[in-house]
Design a protein around this motif. Structure first.
Motif, PDB file in Angstrom:
ATOM      1  N   GLN A  48       0.798  -1.224   0.000  1.00 24.31           N
ATOM      2  CA  GLN A  48       0.000   0.000   0.000  1.00 24.31           C
ATOM      3  C   GLN A  48       0.836   1.282   0.000  1.00 24.31           C
ATOM      4  O   GLN A  48       0.294   2.382   0.057  1.00 24.31           O
ATOM      5  CB  GLN A  48      -0.985   0.021   1.180  1.00 24.31           C
ATOM      6  N   ALA A  49       2.159   1.145  -0.080  1.00 24.75           N
ATOM      7  CA  ALA A  49       3.046   2.308  -0.038  1.00 24.75           C
ATOM      8  C   ALA A  49       3.376   2.794  -1.449  1.00 24.75           C
ATOM      9  O   ALA A  49       3.414   2.010  -2.400  1.00 24.75           O
ATOM     10  CB  ALA A  49       4.338   1.965   0.690  1.00 24.75           C
ATOM     11  N   VAL A  50       3.636   4.095  -1.548  1.00 28.65           N
ATOM     12  CA  VAL A  50       4.166   4.711  -2.760  1.00 28.65           C
ATOM     13  C   VAL A  50       5.585   5.154  -2.430  1.00 28.65           C
ATOM     14  O   VAL A  50       5.787   6.030  -1.581  1.00 28.65           O
ATOM     15  CB  VAL A  50       3.311   5.912  -3.205  1.00 28.65           C
ATOM     16  N   VAL A  51       6.570   4.518  -3.067  1.00 32.33           N
ATOM     17  CA  VAL A  51       7.966   4.687  -2.666  1.00 32.33           C
ATOM     18  C   VAL A  51       8.752   5.437  -3.739  1.00 32.33           C
ATOM     19  O   VAL A  51       8.686   5.096  -4.930  1.00 32.33           O
ATOM     20  CB  VAL A  51       8.627   3.322  -2.392  1.00 32.33           C
ATOM     21  N   VAL A  52       9.482   6.448  -3.302  1.00 29.75           N
ATOM     22  CA  VAL A  52      10.440   7.145  -4.166  1.00 29.75           C
ATOM     23  C   VAL A  52      11.829   6.632  -3.811  1.00 29.75           C
ATOM     24  O   VAL A  52      12.223   6.647  -2.641  1.00 29.75           O
ATOM     25  CB  VAL A  52      10.379   8.676  -3.966  1.00 29.75           C
ATOM     26  N   TYR A  53      12.566   6.173  -4.837  1.00 33.28           N
ATOM     27  CA  TYR A  53      13.835   5.476  -4.599  1.00 33.28           C
ATOM     28  C   TYR A  53      14.907   6.003  -5.545  1.00 33.28           C
ATOM     29  O   TYR A  53      14.668   6.164  -6.739  1.00 33.28           O
ATOM     30  CB  TYR A  53      13.627   3.972  -4.843  1.00 33.28           C
ATOM     31  N   ASP A  54      16.072   6.297  -4.987  1.00 33.67           N
ATOM     32  CA  ASP A  54      17.234   6.666  -5.794  1.00 33.67           C
ATOM     33  C   ASP A  54      17.924   5.370  -6.207  1.00 33.67           C
ATOM     34  O   ASP A  54      18.691   4.785  -5.437  1.00 33.67           O
ATOM     35  CB  ASP A  54      18.188   7.546  -4.985  1.00 33.67           C
ATOM     36  N   VAL A 112       2.073   7.264 -11.737  1.00 31.77           N
ATOM     37  CA  VAL A 112       2.569   8.075 -12.851  1.00 31.77           C
ATOM     38  C   VAL A 112       3.129   9.366 -12.283  1.00 31.77           C
ATOM     39  O   VAL A 112       2.745   9.816 -11.199  1.00 31.77           O
ATOM     40  CB  VAL A 112       1.479   8.394 -13.908  1.00 31.77           C
ATOM     41  N   CYS A 113       4.057   9.976 -13.026  1.00 33.78           N
ATOM     42  CA  CYS A 113       4.672  11.241 -12.632  1.00 33.78           C
ATOM     43  C   CYS A 113       4.545  12.223 -13.782  1.00 33.78           C
ATOM     44  O   CYS A 113       4.525  11.829 -14.958  1.00 33.78           O
ATOM     45  CB  CYS A 113       6.143  11.053 -12.276  1.00 33.78           C
ATOM     46  N   TYR A 114       4.465  13.510 -13.429  1.00 35.26           N
ATOM     47  CA  TYR A 114       4.429  14.539 -14.470  1.00 35.26           C
ATOM     48  C   TYR A 114       5.860  14.964 -14.773  1.00 35.26           C
ATOM     49  O   TYR A 114       6.592  15.400 -13.886  1.00 35.26           O
ATOM     50  CB  TYR A 114       3.595  15.733 -14.030  1.00 35.26           C
ATOM     51  N   PRO A 115       6.306  14.817 -16.033  1.00 35.32           N
ATOM     52  CA  PRO A 115       7.706  15.096 -16.391  1.00 35.32           C
ATOM     53  C   PRO A 115       8.154  16.491 -15.981  1.00 35.32           C
ATOM     54  O   PRO A 115       7.422  17.473 -16.150  1.00 35.32           O
ATOM     55  CB  PRO A 115       7.710  14.947 -17.924  1.00 35.32           C
ATOM     56  N   THR A 165       7.808  17.402  -9.473  1.00 31.08           N
ATOM     57  CA  THR A 165       7.908  16.457  -8.356  1.00 31.08           C
ATOM     58  C   THR A 165       6.527  15.876  -8.035  1.00 31.08           C
ATOM     59  O   THR A 165       6.316  15.330  -6.950  1.00 31.08           O
ATOM     60  CB  THR A 165       8.504  17.141  -7.117  1.00 31.08           C
ATOM     61  N   TRP A 166       5.590  15.983  -8.988  1.00 28.24           N
ATOM     62  CA  TRP A 166       4.241  15.443  -8.804  1.00 28.24           C
ATOM     63  C   TRP A 166       4.215  13.947  -9.030  1.00 28.24           C
ATOM     64  O   TRP A 166       4.789  13.428  -9.998  1.00 28.24           O
ATOM     65  CB  TRP A 166       3.269  16.080  -9.788  1.00 28.24           C
ATOM     66  N   ILE A 167       3.507  13.257  -8.149  1.00 33.72           N
ATOM     67  CA  ILE A 167       3.307  11.818  -8.244  1.00 33.72           C
ATOM     68  C   ILE A 167       1.819  11.531  -8.060  1.00 33.72           C
ATOM     69  O   ILE A 167       1.179  12.086  -7.156  1.00 33.72           O
ATOM     70  CB  ILE A 167       4.112  11.072  -7.152  1.00 33.72           C
ATOM     71  N   PHE A 168       1.276  10.651  -8.900  1.00 28.94           N
ATOM     72  CA  PHE A 168      -0.113  10.220  -8.777  1.00 28.94           C
ATOM     73  C   PHE A 168      -0.117   8.712  -8.591  1.00 28.94           C
ATOM     74  O   PHE A 168       0.594   7.980  -9.291  1.00 28.94           O
ATOM     75  CB  PHE A 168      -0.924  10.590 -10.020  1.00 28.94           C
ATOM     76  N   SER A 169      -0.939   8.236  -7.657  1.00 33.08           N
ATOM     77  CA  SER A 169      -1.019   6.797  -7.391  1.00 33.08           C
ATOM     78  C   SER A 169      -2.474   6.350  -7.407  1.00 33.08           C
ATOM     79  O   SER A 169      -3.349   7.000  -6.825  1.00 33.08           O
ATOM     80  CB  SER A 169      -0.380   6.463  -6.045  1.00 33.08           C
ATOM     81  N   ALA A 170      -2.731   5.231  -8.078  1.00 37.29           N
ATOM     82  CA  ALA A 170      -4.058   4.617  -8.111  1.00 37.29           C
ATOM     83  C   ALA A 170      -4.039   3.351  -7.280  1.00 37.29           C
ATOM     84  O   ALA A 170      -2.989   2.727  -7.089  1.00 37.29           O
ATOM     85  CB  ALA A 170      -4.458   4.301  -9.548  1.00 37.29           C
ATOM     86  N   SER A 171      -5.221   2.945  -6.810  1.00 39.83           N
ATOM     87  CA  SER A 171      -5.264   1.842  -5.852  1.00 39.83           C
ATOM     88  C   SER A 171      -6.540   1.018  -5.982  1.00 39.83           C
ATOM     89  O   SER A 171      -7.539   1.457  -6.560  1.00 39.83           O
ATOM     90  CB  SER A 171      -5.164   2.405  -4.426  1.00 39.83           C
ATOM     91  N   ASP A 202      -8.265   0.665  -3.535  1.00 39.85           N
ATOM     92  CA  ASP A 202      -9.203   1.340  -2.639  1.00 39.85           C
ATOM     93  C   ASP A 202     -10.113   2.317  -3.388  1.00 39.85           C
ATOM     94  O   ASP A 202     -10.859   3.075  -2.778  1.00 39.85           O
ATOM     95  CB  ASP A 202      -8.472   2.040  -1.485  1.00 39.85           C
ATOM     96  N   LYS A 203     -10.026   2.296  -4.741  1.00 45.93           N
ATOM     97  CA  LYS A 203     -10.918   3.041  -5.653  1.00 45.93           C
ATOM     98  C   LYS A 203     -10.561   4.519  -5.766  1.00 45.93           C
ATOM     99  O   LYS A 203     -11.279   5.293  -6.392  1.00 45.93           O
ATOM    100  CB  LYS A 203     -12.392   2.902  -5.234  1.00 45.93           C
ATOM    101  N   THR A 204      -9.449   4.931  -5.167  1.00 46.57           N
ATOM    102  CA  THR A 204      -9.056   6.336  -5.198  1.00 46.57           C
ATOM    103  C   THR A 204      -7.754   6.538  -5.948  1.00 46.57           C
ATOM    104  O   THR A 204      -6.996   5.601  -6.199  1.00 46.57           O
ATOM    105  CB  THR A 204      -8.864   6.901  -3.772  1.00 46.57           C
ATOM    106  N   VAL A 205      -7.512   7.808  -6.294  1.00 46.96           N
ATOM    107  CA  VAL A 205      -6.217   8.260  -6.795  1.00 46.96           C
ATOM    108  C   VAL A 205      -5.736   9.357  -5.859  1.00 46.96           C
ATOM    109  O   VAL A 205      -6.499  10.275  -5.515  1.00 46.96           O
ATOM    110  CB  VAL A 205      -6.320   8.787  -8.238  1.00 46.96           C
ATOM    111  N   LEU A 206      -4.493   9.268  -5.429  1.00 49.72           N
ATOM    112  CA  LEU A 206      -3.902  10.291  -4.572  1.00 49.72           C
ATOM    113  C   LEU A 206      -2.781  11.000  -5.323  1.00 49.72           C
ATOM    114  O   LEU A 206      -2.068  10.396  -6.120  1.00 49.72           O
ATOM    115  CB  LEU A 206      -3.337   9.675  -3.286  1.00 49.72           C
ATOM    116  N   MET A 207      -2.644  12.293  -5.049  1.00 47.20           N
ATOM    117  CA  MET A 207      -1.574  13.109  -5.628  1.00 47.20           C
ATOM    118  C   MET A 207      -0.607  13.492  -4.522  1.00 47.20           C
ATOM    119  O   MET A 207      -1.015  13.917  -3.439  1.00 47.20           O
ATOM    120  CB  MET A 207      -2.157  14.364  -6.285  1.00 47.20           C
ATOM    121  N   TRP A 208       0.678  13.328  -4.809  1.00 47.51           N
ATOM    122  CA  TRP A 208       1.734  13.633  -3.860  1.00 47.51           C
ATOM    123  C   TRP A 208       2.722  14.595  -4.498  1.00 47.51           C
ATOM    124  O   TRP A 208       2.851  14.648  -5.718  1.00 47.51           O
ATOM    125  CB  TRP A 208       2.489  12.360  -3.458  1.00 47.51           C
ATOM    126  N   ASP A 209       3.426  15.341  -3.648  1.00 46.93           N
ATOM    127  CA  ASP A 209       4.524  16.189  -4.119  1.00 46.93           C
ATOM    128  C   ASP A 209       5.739  15.881  -3.257  1.00 46.93           C
ATOM    129  O   ASP A 209       5.676  16.004  -2.023  1.00 46.93           O
ATOM    130  CB  ASP A 209       4.162  17.671  -4.026  1.00 46.93           C
TER     131      ASP A 209
END
Length: 353
Positions: A60-66, A87-90, A93-99, A101-108
């Protein structure tokens, strides 16, 4: 950093790589093991920058990894069921995650560890996720048969369209265009006009469920992948978007469902595919010749790919995390030809995490 790397380094598992369809070469080399990005299976991976990837899975995690330095940068927690797509917007630093759980969350990545936007309205798992080229709109598709268009700033759903039996598996936006392409469990590929939010073209139905799609950077071609078993189906197909429904070539060789298909960056026209048969294949885009195969024995289904450049590819697996794959000319060939034919590739795992 040195201690972290040394802690998680271990002798590699044995990976088997096949060059082309004719040669079978075993690589037994050092593969770097970094800190695992996830606990459990990984469903999706994409690039945020040349150094950073974003992934999601059953934990259930959205992970940013170097992935170049082998360190986790951020783990976003917000979904209450497994993550299906990221998905990310080129250039952002925007990140979108689908699940599920029927939702989409936006992260920065630069705005803390809480989601900055939430998109709610689907009734079943969200499998399709794409951002418009101008970064203003978000397209989502679900197994509930709905395709939705959202305003990113307000998180308002501006357009909705339901098509019977259109259980969406993947969505991608055509570069520099108003067109959106989606694959479906009803075995078809649909092209949408995002201005009218209507289907403008429906490709001839394939024999099996269409699992994934990708559009070439110039917007001229689409590649889609098929479900299947025992070598039946399991192919990827190249289509000409300038002549909707026009099939160019098929890439055949996987033995189970082809779960992901991607155009490789760079001047060499290549397509990458991954499959439930635990293999990654690289193809000549135009001739459909298999240039190389990497089999990740024991990794389980390989369900997502993220090419970073013409020689580096990230691969998500059910059983063994994320893999950094490198490719180059086969040593036996140099710049010439060898057992695998012209352009045969040496493909190997250099790290997993």
């Amino acid at each position: 950093m040195g201690k972290l790397q040394s802690k998680f380094r271990k002798r590699s598992e044995l990976y088997r790589a096949t060059q082309g369809e004719k040669a079978d070469t075993t690589f037994d080399s050092q593969v770097v093991q970094y800190e695992p990005a996830h606990q459990g299976s990984i469903n999706t991976v994409t690039n945020l920058s040349p150094d950073l990837c974003v992934s999601g899975g059953s934990d259930q995690a959205v992970v940013v990894y170097d992935w170049k330095q082998g360190r986790m940068c951020q783990s976003f927690q917000g979904h209450n069921r497994e993550v299906t797509k990221v998905v990310c917007y080129p250039g952002s630093t925007w990140i979108f995650s689908a699940s599920r759980d029927k939702t989409v969350l936006m992260w920065d990545l630069n705005q803390g560890d809480e989601p900055i936007q939430e998109f709610c309205g689907h009734e079943l798992v969200v499998n399709g996720l794409a951002i418009s080229p101008d970064g203003r709109k978000l397209c989502t598709g679900s197994r509930d048969n709905w395709m939705c268009l959202w305003d990113i700033e307000s998180a308002k759903c501006e357009q909705r369209h339901n098509i019977s039996r259109n259980l969406v598996t993947h969505v991608c936006w055509v570069p520099a265009s108003s067109s959106v392409v989606q694959t479906s469990e009803d075995k078809t590929i649909r092209v949408w006009d995002s201005r009218a939010w209507q289907v403008t073209n429906t490709f001839p139905a394939k024999q099996y469920i269409q699992t994934h799609c990708d559009v070439s950077p110039n917007g001229n071609h689409l590649v889609s992948s098929s479900n299947g078993f025992g070598g039946q189906g399991c192919e990827a197909t190249l289509w000409d978007l300038r002549q909707p429904g026009c099939k160019v070539v098929e890439y055949r060789g996987h033995l189970q469902t082809t779960a992901c298909c991607m155009f490789m960056p760079g001047s060499t026209a290549r397509v990458a595919t991954s499959s439930h048969d635990s293999s990654v294949k690289i193809w000549d885009q135009n001739t459909a010749v298999c240039l190389g195969t990497l089999s990740l024995d024991g990794a389980g289904p390989l369900v997502s790919l993220a090419p970073s450049d013409c020689n580096n590819l990230l691969c998500a697996s059910f059983n063994s995390g994320l893999h950094h794959i490198q490719m180059g000319p086969h040593p036996a060939q140099g710049s010439g030809t060898g057992a695998g034919g012209a352009g045969g590739l040496d493909i190997k795992v250099v790290a997993h995490f």
